[in-house]
Design an enzyme around this catalytic site. Sequence first.
Site, mmCIF file in Angstrom:
data_model
loop_
_atom_site.group_PDB
_atom_site.id
_atom_site.type_symbol
_atom_site.label_atom_id
_atom_site.label_comp_id
_atom_site.label_asym_id
_atom_site.label_seq_id
_atom_site.Cartn_x
_atom_site.Cartn_y
_atom_site.Cartn_z
ATOM 1 N N TYR A 197 121.087 -33.858 106.646
ATOM 2 C CA TYR A 197 120.700 -33.300 108.365
ATOM 3 C C TYR A 197 120.912 -31.581 107.591
ATOM 4 O O TYR A 197 119.953 -30.722 108.680
ATOM 5 C CB TYR A 197 121.761 -33.433 109.133
ATOM 6 C CG TYR A 197 121.335 -33.013 110.601
ATOM 7 C CD1 TYR A 197 121.095 -34.207 111.295
ATOM 8 C CD2 TYR A 197 122.004 -32.332 110.842
ATOM 9 C CE1 TYR A 197 120.679 -33.071 112.413
ATOM 10 C CE2 TYR A 197 122.234 -31.712 112.208
ATOM 11 C CZ TYR A 197 121.953 -32.695 112.701
ATOM 12 O OH TYR A 197 121.296 -31.926 114.391
ATOM 13 N N SER A 233 120.599 -26.305 114.200
ATOM 14 C CA SER A 233 121.906 -26.558 114.714
ATOM 15 C C SER A 233 123.339 -25.373 113.678
ATOM 16 O O SER A 233 122.659 -25.009 112.775
ATOM 17 C CB SER A 233 121.689 -27.860 114.254
ATOM 18 O OG SER A 233 123.985 -28.151 113.965
#
Length: 259
Positions: free
Chosen positions: A182, A159
């Site tokens: 994350y 990501s």
Amino acid sequence: MMESDNISRSQQVVSGQGTDHRVALITGANKGIGFEIARQLARAQVTVLLGARDSARGEAAAVALRSEGLDARFVHLDVSDAASVQHAAAIIGGWYGRLDILVNNAGINDAADGPPGSADIDAAKRVFDTNFFGPLAVTQAMLPLLRQAPAARIVNMSSTLGSLASNGDPASPYYGVRPIAYNASKAALNMLTVTLAEELRDATIAVNAVCPGYVSTDLNGHTGYLSPQDAAATPVRLALLTDASVTGRFISAEGDVPW
Ligand code: NAP
């Protein structure tokens, strides 16, 4: 004996028919982007193995693809469970003796993740278990099978939130989105991508990281603006790469993402 042994005997598979005989494993393939990657690889004549931690959801996803005439098979695989990872590698080795494509797609976020100043540490460990240690363990377990393929490819679903550059750039649209676990887990996955690409350069196994964009899935309560179908295109392209010199890169639909 694990559940997948029974399933492998009972399911109907269109083995080999109409395929180019490449075999792909996609982790977390029962829904979201992983399911679409599996569908698009299967449409490209690849035999797809849908890794899923929940047998009912995984088998239902494989049945859905088979109902479209695609060559799809469920493999029980919880990426955060070492025994499950080893078992999946043994099953795939027994079925095919090799693996051509590995897509490390399974990933989570956690409601108790948050800014570095206050994120819950246990949540951070859970996120790292799935998003970093999972792909690392799956990759290590599958490497002997990947080495048996003539031109294996590994795609890591990262990501832009894992980009160190974007996190420090006020002009980035992702600046200010700071769930530390994350973001750091994806940065760690990026490091795995680069270091593994170099380790495997002589083996001509290409290893790349992908940002699929902001995609409407359960992961973000369907707030993303891209469809999983559109988001699957770049990881599928990298999974089917013919040029092994494209390796150690971090790529989105727009081009290279800054590390
Ligand atoms: P999703 O719809 O929530 O799907 C995640 C998949 O991962 C599910 O199949 C889930 O299985 C599986 N999974 C979670 N933990 C697992 C484990 N321990 N073992 C095996 N499977 C596990 O999310 P998504 O948006 O498609 O995300 C796919 C990947 O893209 C993730 O790595 C995510 O970080 C990345 N990504 C997504 C976006 C986005 O905007 N959506 C953006 C950038 C990157 P269950 O159904 O059992 O939970």
